[in-house]
Design a protein around this motif. Structure first.
Motif, PDB file in Angstrom:
ATOM      1  N   GLY A 186       3.533 -48.198   5.143  1.00 34.53           N
ATOM      2  CA  GLY A 186       2.228 -48.849   5.075  1.00 34.53           C
ATOM      3  C   GLY A 186       1.268 -48.349   6.136  1.00 34.53           C
ATOM      4  N   VAL A 187       1.760 -48.267   7.386  1.00 32.82           N
ATOM      5  CA  VAL A 187       0.911 -47.802   8.489  1.00 32.82           C
ATOM      6  C   VAL A 187       0.490 -46.349   8.263  1.00 32.82           C
ATOM      7  N   ALA A 188       1.437 -45.513   7.847  1.00 33.56           N
ATOM      8  CA  ALA A 188       1.125 -44.098   7.630  1.00 33.56           C
ATOM      9  C   ALA A 188       0.143 -43.915   6.486  1.00 33.56           C
ATOM     10  N   LEU A 189       0.290 -44.710   5.428  1.00 30.91           N
ATOM     11  CA  LEU A 189      -0.642 -44.632   4.306  1.00 30.91           C
ATOM     12  C   LEU A 189      -2.070 -44.892   4.783  1.00 30.91           C
ATOM     13  N   ALA A 190      -2.247 -45.946   5.576  1.00 32.66           N
ATOM     14  CA  ALA A 190      -3.582 -46.298   6.058  1.00 32.66           C
ATOM     15  C   ALA A 190      -4.131 -45.251   7.019  1.00 32.66           C
ATOM     16  N   LEU A 191      -3.304 -44.771   7.930  1.00 30.86           N
ATOM     17  CA  LEU A 191      -3.782 -43.840   8.954  1.00 30.86           C
ATOM     18  C   LEU A 191      -4.061 -42.453   8.391  1.00 30.86           C
ATOM     19  N   LYS A 192      -3.185 -41.956   7.539  1.00 27.99           N
ATOM     20  CA  LYS A 192      -3.392 -40.622   6.966  1.00 27.99           C
ATOM     21  C   LYS A 192      -4.619 -40.604   6.046  1.00 27.99           C
ATOM     22  N   ALA A 193      -4.904 -41.744   5.415  1.00 27.28           N
ATOM     23  CA  ALA A 193      -6.117 -41.818   4.582  1.00 27.28           C
ATOM     24  C   ALA A 193      -7.361 -41.724   5.454  1.00 27.28           C
ATOM     25  N   ALA A 194      -7.286 -42.321   6.646  1.00 29.17           N
ATOM     26  CA  ALA A 194      -8.436 -42.286   7.562  1.00 29.17           C
ATOM     27  C   ALA A 194      -8.598 -40.920   8.202  1.00 29.17           C
ATOM     28  N   ASN A 195      -7.471 -40.300   8.567  1.00 29.93           N
ATOM     29  CA  ASN A 195      -7.495 -38.999   9.239  1.00 29.93           C
ATOM     30  C   ASN A 195      -6.153 -38.312   9.043  1.00 29.93           C
ATOM     31  N   PRO A 196      -6.073 -37.321   8.137  1.00 26.83           N
ATOM     32  CA  PRO A 196      -4.801 -36.649   7.858  1.00 26.83           C
ATOM     33  C   PRO A 196      -4.204 -35.942   9.070  1.00 26.83           C
ATOM     34  N   ASN A 197      -5.012 -35.729  10.119  1.00 29.16           N
ATOM     35  CA  ASN A 197      -4.519 -35.023  11.303  1.00 29.16           C
ATOM     36  C   ASN A 197      -3.802 -35.924  12.299  1.00 29.16           C
ATOM     37  N   ILE A 198      -3.845 -37.238  12.077  1.00 29.53           N
ATOM     38  CA  ILE A 198      -3.080 -38.138  12.947  1.00 29.53           C
ATOM     39  C   ILE A 198      -1.592 -37.840  12.753  1.00 29.53           C
ATOM     40  N   ARG A 199      -0.886 -37.646  13.868  1.00 27.53           N
ATOM     41  CA  ARG A 199       0.534 -37.303  13.798  1.00 27.53           C
ATOM     42  C   ARG A 199       1.353 -38.591  13.819  1.00 27.53           C
ATOM     43  N   LEU A 200       2.190 -38.760  12.795  1.00 24.61           N
ATOM     44  CA  LEU A 200       2.996 -39.970  12.645  1.00 24.61           C
ATOM     45  C   LEU A 200       4.447 -39.697  13.019  1.00 24.61           C
ATOM     46  N   HIS A 201       4.937 -40.436  14.007  1.00 23.50           N
ATOM     47  CA  HIS A 201       6.320 -40.313  14.464  1.00 23.50           C
ATOM     48  C   HIS A 201       7.109 -41.550  14.040  1.00 23.50           C
ATOM     49  N   GLY A 202       8.216 -41.343  13.349  1.00 29.36           N
ATOM     50  CA  GLY A 202       9.142 -42.422  13.063  1.00 29.36           C
ATOM     51  C   GLY A 202      10.223 -42.429  14.131  1.00 29.36           C
ATOM     52  N   ILE A 203      10.499 -43.596  14.724  1.00 24.84           N
ATOM     53  CA  ILE A 203      11.470 -43.691  15.812  1.00 24.84           C
ATOM     54  C   ILE A 203      12.589 -44.639  15.405  1.00 24.84           C
ATOM     55  N   SER A 204      13.823 -44.185  15.547  1.00 24.03           N
ATOM     56  CA  SER A 204      14.967 -45.015  15.191  1.00 24.03           C
ATOM     57  C   SER A 204      16.087 -44.802  16.204  1.00 24.03           C
ATOM     58  N   MET A 205      17.245 -45.404  15.939  1.00 18.55           N
ATOM     59  CA  MET A 205      18.386 -45.298  16.847  1.00 18.55           C
ATOM     60  C   MET A 205      19.438 -44.377  16.246  1.00 18.55           C
ATOM     61  N   GLN A 206      20.307 -43.868  17.084  1.00 17.96           N
ATOM     62  CA  GLN A 206      21.361 -42.969  16.607  1.00 17.96           C
ATOM     63  C   GLN A 206      22.429 -43.710  15.819  1.00 17.96           C
ATOM     64  N   ARG A 207      22.656 -44.955  16.150  1.00 16.49           N
ATOM     65  CA  ARG A 207      23.766 -45.715  15.569  1.00 16.49           C
ATOM     66  C   ARG A 207      23.344 -46.364  14.245  1.00 16.49           C
ATOM     67  N   GLY A 208      23.558 -45.648  13.133  1.00 20.49           N
ATOM     68  CA  GLY A 208      23.329 -46.211  11.813  1.00 20.49           C
ATOM     69  C   GLY A 208      21.916 -46.084  11.289  1.00 20.49           C
ATOM     70  N   ALA A 209      21.263 -44.952  11.556  1.00 17.00           N
ATOM     71  CA  ALA A 209      19.887 -44.735  11.083  1.00 17.00           C
ATOM     72  C   ALA A 209      19.908 -44.281   9.626  1.00 17.00           C
ATOM     73  N   ALA A 210      19.755 -45.226   8.705  1.00 15.62           N
ATOM     74  CA  ALA A 210      19.919 -44.930   7.279  1.00 15.62           C
ATOM     75  C   ALA A 210      18.802 -44.051   6.724  1.00 15.62           C
ATOM     76  N   MET A 211      17.569 -44.268   7.149  1.00 22.93           N
ATOM     77  CA  MET A 211      16.479 -43.447   6.627  1.00 22.93           C
ATOM     78  C   MET A 211      16.644 -41.996   7.067  1.00 22.93           C
ATOM     79  N   HIS A 212      17.022 -41.783   8.307  1.00 20.74           N
ATOM     80  CA  HIS A 212      17.231 -40.418   8.793  1.00 20.74           C
ATOM     81  C   HIS A 212      18.323 -39.721   7.987  1.00 20.74           C
ATOM     82  N   ALA A 213      19.452 -40.394   7.787  1.00 18.43           N
ATOM     83  CA  ALA A 213      20.553 -39.804   7.027  1.00 18.43           C
ATOM     84  C   ALA A 213      20.133 -39.505   5.597  1.00 18.43           C
ATOM     85  N   SER A 214      19.325 -40.385   5.017  1.00 12.99           N
ATOM     86  CA  SER A 214      18.872 -40.196   3.640  1.00 12.99           C
ATOM     87  C   SER A 214      17.908 -39.018   3.536  1.00 12.99           C
ATOM     88  N   LEU A 215      16.999 -38.891   4.494  1.00 10.99           N
ATOM     89  CA  LEU A 215      16.078 -37.754   4.489  1.00 10.99           C
ATOM     90  C   LEU A 215      16.834 -36.445   4.662  1.00 10.99           C
TER      91      LEU A 215
END
Length: 323
Positions: A186-215
């Motif tokens: 949601g946040v990335a959708l809003a920010l990238k629409a306003a300015n595609p050059n905004i750099r979006l960092h996703g931050i997670s933990m090493q122990r059981g990061a499901a989105m990272h493993a899926s990507l």
């Protein structure tokens, strides 16, 4: 990517305006000195229920039909979504049932009960809780409102992105806690629409990061849920994920994983330097900056997602523990 549009986020903001609060954006002298550029903390930890989850939950409940409201809502949660949904449902006179695993801290369980929701504790993982929520939805006809993979939830979380761009119009980088991806999408959708050059960092933990493993796998995969200081980031993304996997893959510029020591450092910095009591999952952006993972290009906004930490655990972390 998904059917969500920026207009969905703007409509969500109108819909939930009376149910949430616009949260503070505070300049951090200590992190700005550390990075050599301006760093701001978006204190979503100051939201009414103590986390950003109230935005998505409020948007979803507000869109229910009269028949759906009569049958109630049900959800699985690691704590904050359940608390938010219980609050939103109580405000709109809707019955809520929240399914939690045994890993959810007791303070979060109690807070949900105090808001009038029915609580079901089952299994040792978010996936176990999700299966119970699905069973209840099927048997009782209640509306299942997942923590992240739902258009109304994502659009509601996206209102946080609208606030960021309005509060810091020239923001260059935004650090967002990443779990199931509802907030990030949601946040990335809003920010990238306003300015595609905004750099979006996703931050997670090493122990059981499901989105990272899926990507990494190129598709949603099952990941064992492990105890972590960032307990709110636990749980899978769903093997039948419809929205947040594709949105995160399209919108995330960089994804960072932190060890438990880094999470503890972030919580301690938030308290001693920023005077903020936050949970491990909310401190991940601060931790990433302290670890030198982010290039010094500002202004940088760090999303601080929640304050609903078990206070005994918080005291242990302040004393030097990382669990």
């Amino acid at each position: 990517m998904s059917g969500l549009q920026l207009n969905d986020v703007y409509q969500a903001r109108q819909r939930i305006a009376s149910l949430i609060r616009q949260t503070p954006m505070e300049y951090s002298p200590s992190l700005s000195r550390h990075m050599g550029v301006a760093v701001y903390l978006k204190l979503e930890s100051q939201q009414i229920t103590g986390s950003f989850k109230l935005r998505g939950a409020s948007n979803a409940v507000a869109q229910l039909t009269a028949e759906q409201r009569a049958r109630g809502v049900v959800a699985a949660s690691t704590g904050n979504h359940g608390r938010a949904l219980a609050y939103a449902a109580s405000q709109l006179q809707v019955k809520a049932t929240i399914c939690l695993s045994q890993l959810v801290p007791s303070n979060k369980v109690q807070a949900i009960r105090e808001l009038g929701a029915e609580v079901c504790i089952v299994g040792r993982s978010q996936d176990d809780a999700q299966r119970e929520a699905e069973r209840i939805a099927q048997e009782q006809g209640a509306t299942l409102l997942p923590p992240f993979d739902h258009p109304a939830i994502i659009a509601g979380q996206g209102t946080l992105g609208l606030e960021i761009i309005e509060q810091i119009p020239d923001v260059a980088q935004v650090l967002v806690p990443l779990s199931g991806g509802g907030l990030f999408s949601g946040v990335a959708l809003a920010l990238k629409a306003a300015n595609p050059n905004i750099r979006l960092h996703g931050i997670s933990m090493q122990r059981g990061a499901a989105m990272h493993a899926s990507l990494e796998a190129g598709q949603p995969v099952h990941v064992q849920e492990l105890p972590t200081l960032a307990d709110s980031l636990g749980g899978g993304i769903g093997l039948d994920n419809r929205f947040t996997f594709s949105m995160t893959r399209a919108l995330c510029d960089q994804l960072h994983l932190l060890d438990e020591a880094s999470l503890g450092n972030g919580v301690r910095h938030a308290y001693f330097e920023e005077r903020q009591v936050v949970e491990g999952a909310a401190a991940v952006g601060i931790s990433a900056l302290l670890d030198g993972l982010i290039e010094p290009r500002g202004p940088i906004v760090v999303v601080v997602g929640g304050r609903n930490v078990d206070l005994e655990q918080h005291q242990r972390v302040l004393a030097g523990a990382n669990q």
